[in-house]
Enzyme design. Structure first.
Site, PDB file in Angstrom:
ATOM      1  N   ASP A  65       0.849  -1.200   0.000  1.00 25.73           N
ATOM      2  CA  ASP A  65       0.000   0.000   0.000  1.00 25.73           C
ATOM      3  C   ASP A  65       0.887   1.254   0.000  1.00 25.73           C
ATOM      4  O   ASP A  65       1.751   1.378  -0.861  1.00 25.73           O
ATOM      5  CB  ASP A  65      -0.955  -0.090   1.213  1.00 25.73           C
ATOM      6  CG  ASP A  65      -2.007   0.989   1.260  1.00 25.73           C
ATOM      7  OD1 ASP A  65      -3.043   0.834   0.600  1.00 25.73           O
ATOM      8  OD2 ASP A  65      -1.781   1.992   1.958  1.00 25.73           O
ATOM      9  N   HIS A  68      -7.237  -6.657   0.213  1.00 30.89           N
ATOM     10  CA  HIS A  68      -6.152  -5.682   0.161  1.00 30.89           C
ATOM     11  C   HIS A  68      -5.034  -5.965   1.158  1.00 30.89           C
ATOM     12  O   HIS A  68      -3.872  -5.696   0.885  1.00 30.89           O
ATOM     13  CB  HIS A  68      -6.734  -4.294   0.408  1.00 30.89           C
ATOM     14  CG  HIS A  68      -5.723  -3.198   0.489  1.00 30.89           C
ATOM     15  ND1 HIS A  68      -4.908  -2.864  -0.577  1.00 30.89           N
ATOM     16  CD2 HIS A  68      -5.369  -2.365   1.495  1.00 30.89           C
ATOM     17  CE1 HIS A  68      -4.117  -1.858  -0.230  1.00 30.89           C
ATOM     18  NE2 HIS A  68      -4.371  -1.544   1.031  1.00 30.89           N
TER      19      HIS A  68
END
Lengths: 291, 295
Positions: A104, A271
């Site tokens: 991320d 994610h």
């Protein structure tokens, strides 16, 4: 978490960085993402430490690292500034050259680090990201709604700060529902750390600045050296249930950025790969890091 | 405000609608937008009432009108359902055919009404809005930043409801200030009416549902009409704010052309020197344009 690791604080030229270090072998730097801390690597760190010297830091603005002022142009939270911290920390630990694994926001810092410090990065693994410039420039309805926080967090100070700050725990809990139902993958111990760190108004502000920088100064930096590709080998991993899988061809996109080999695949998760699918991630990372 | 207007609440088939009405002459329906109420017409409505029968409602989910429960597919807050309410109150008042002037979300209800009820709508004025389908199709980075509330409010419940609910005044006042031309100040009693209405949790939810419908079922309705070749049969007057910093149709290279794709009759209009809130920022120009348009 992180048994046998040592916690340190190291002063870089721009700020002071909190980290844990453990293991033996070639150095690997682990960079976390939003809205987490180095704790997100807790399911992977011990296995990596069997073969590598593992350094897991808190990015500036996050966790227990310091939160320097951002400045009008958000340069205090440019990926360039955030990467500079990490290079200096690694150098202070005696590592001039190392591999980087980023998730991320940490992967965006890793990407900038590999461009700005080409001699420092041996290998680069990026988890659940495509380059910022590519993602912003291909914004459409699907992306705008799936990644609403890219557009919300960059609203002028102090609008998102106040909206999040009114109840950080509610906001944080919803974030872990982002894409897949990742909440079950976050252990109670990790959650306690995330909420402790994210309850600090300085963290909320700094993390908004991270996104404001990504929408402005980071794009300028990315455009300026887009043509000067990297040569570092890249491993790209992404969640099968997420936006990267749905909207991009990540291997092709990363091949536009490096002349080195680009490998990777989707993993069966959302994610938060290091917490949702740590074993699957390790199965890809270990052979990649050993070359 | 609204001196000489009568206030009424009428039951429709799915909810109840509050409105004000005044004047005599051909009927004109004025539909407000987000995050407002019928009060946004406080300068335009009295002027129009000198020559028209003016009806000024609150949309379902907004102001003093009913707040139907959210539905899974957001159909309860589709523009189709919102348009149906208003057709029913106009019918109840004996207005079988009428002109529509509409702003923001109200304009989405207005054009949906013109598509779904072509026998009712004689003329359509859209203030600062192009169709929802085209708006989403033209999303890029800058527009997604400028209209971040489209994606934020469309997030699954209760994310936006809870975050807004901690301090509704902060959220709604910030949005309204950012969409008006710099330097414009809302009438204090009007702003007070908007903020008071939006402190109601049911209104917060209703407006989020309006945007969830706008990111789903409303787009499907638009796409179905486009595929079927259905067009708006009445003339369209489209006015948009030229002095808006972020978002809005002025960023579109040919906003009138967008409406011409959707309309088989004449499309007129153009920019007005103001921000997003034409009924409050440029009431005299809006009134003059409407009188010329409606006749």
């Amino acid at each position: 978490m992180f048994e046998g690791f040592e916690q340190k604080r190291i002063a870089a030229s721009g700020t002071e960085i909190n980290l844990v270090i453990g293991g033996d072998g070639p150095p690997v730097l682990l960079l976390h993402g939003y809205p987490e801390t180095h704790v997100m690597w807790h399911k992977m760190a011990a296995t990596l430490a069997e073969r590598y010297t593992v350094v897991a830091t808190d990015l500036r603005g996050y966790g227990d690292s310091d939160k320097p002022p951002s400045g009008e142009d958000h340069s205090g939270y440019s990926k360039r500034a955030m990467a500079q911290d990490q290079v200096e920390v690694m150098r202070a630990l005696g590592f001039d050259r190392f591999s980087v694994v980023g998730h991320d926001r940490g992967a965006r810092v890793g990407h900038r680090l590999a461009r700005d410090h080409r001699d420092a990065v041996e290998r680069l693994a990026v988890l659940d990201v495509c380059p910022t410039l590519h993602m912003y420039m291909s914004t459409d309805m699907d992306f705008a709604t799936a990644y609403y926080h890219w557009f919300f967090l960059i609203q002028p100070f102090d609008f998102p700060e106040r909206m999040i700050g009114a109840d950080p725990e509610f906001y944080l809990r919803r974030k872990f529902k982002f894409i897949a139902n990742a909440e079950t993958a976050i252990t109670d111990e990790a959650w306690a750390e995330y909420i402790r760190c994210f309850s600090d108004p300085a963290t909320i502000h700094a993390t908004c600045e991270d996104y404001r920088a990504a929408a402005t100064i980071d794009l300028e930096h990315d455009r300026a050296d887009f043509d000067q590709g990297m040569s570092v080998p890249v491993l790209a991993l992404w969640g099968k249930l997420g936006v990267i899988e749905r909207s991009y061809d990540p291997l092709a996109v990363w091949r536009e950025h490096t002349s080195g080999p680009v490998t990777g695949k989707s993993l069966p998760c959302g994610h938060f790969i290091p917490e949702e699918a740590p074993l699957e991630a390790l199965a890809e990372l270990l052979p990649f890091l050993s070359g | 405000m609204f001196d000489g207007f009568e206030s009424r609440t009428v039951q429709t088939s799915e909810t109840e609608i509050f409105f004000r009405m005044a004047g005599q002459g051909p009927p004109v329906l004025l539909i407000h937008g987000f995050p407002q109420t019928h009060v946004c017409w406080h300068q335009v409505a009295p002027a129009l009432a000198e020559r028209y029968s003016v009806v000024v409602p609150d949309l379902r989910g907004y102001g003093a009108s009913g707040k139907p429960a959210a539905s899974r597919d957001h159909s309860a807050h589709s523009k189709r359902a919102m348009a149906q309410d208003l057709v029913e109150i106009m019918t109840a008042l004996g207005h079988t055919r009428f002109a529509v002037a509409s702003h923001d979300r109200g304009a989405r209800v207005g054009y949906r009404m013109a598509l779904d009820h072509p026998e009712k709508v004689t003329r359509l004025c859209s203030l600062d809005v192009i169709p929802t389908l085209n708006t989403w199709e033209s999303v890029n980075r800058d527009r997604a930043v400028g209209a971040f509330h489209w994606s934020f409010l469309a997030q699954p419940a209760p994310l936006p409801e809870t975050m807004i609910g901690h301090d509704p005044d902060l959220f709604y006042q910030r949005l309204m200030d950012s969409w008006a031309a710099s330097g414009f100040e809302f009438d204090p009693s009007a702003m007070d009416a908007y903020l008071t209405a939006m402190r109601n949790p049911a209104a917060i939810e209703g407006t989020c549902e309006d945007y969830r419908a706008g990111a789903g079922i409303d787009v499907e309705h638009d796409a179905a009409d486009r595929t079927a070749g259905r067009k708006i049969a009445c003339p369209i007057l489209f006015l948009f704010g030229a002095d808006r910093d972020v978002g809005g149709p002025k960023g579109n290279s040919d906003p009138l052309g967008v409406w011409r794709e959707w309309c088989s009759a004449k499309v007129t209009g153009g920019p007005v020197t103001c921000g997003h809130f034409l009924p409050e920022e440029a009431p005299e120009e809006v009134v003059a344009s409407l009188i010329e348009f409606i006749g």
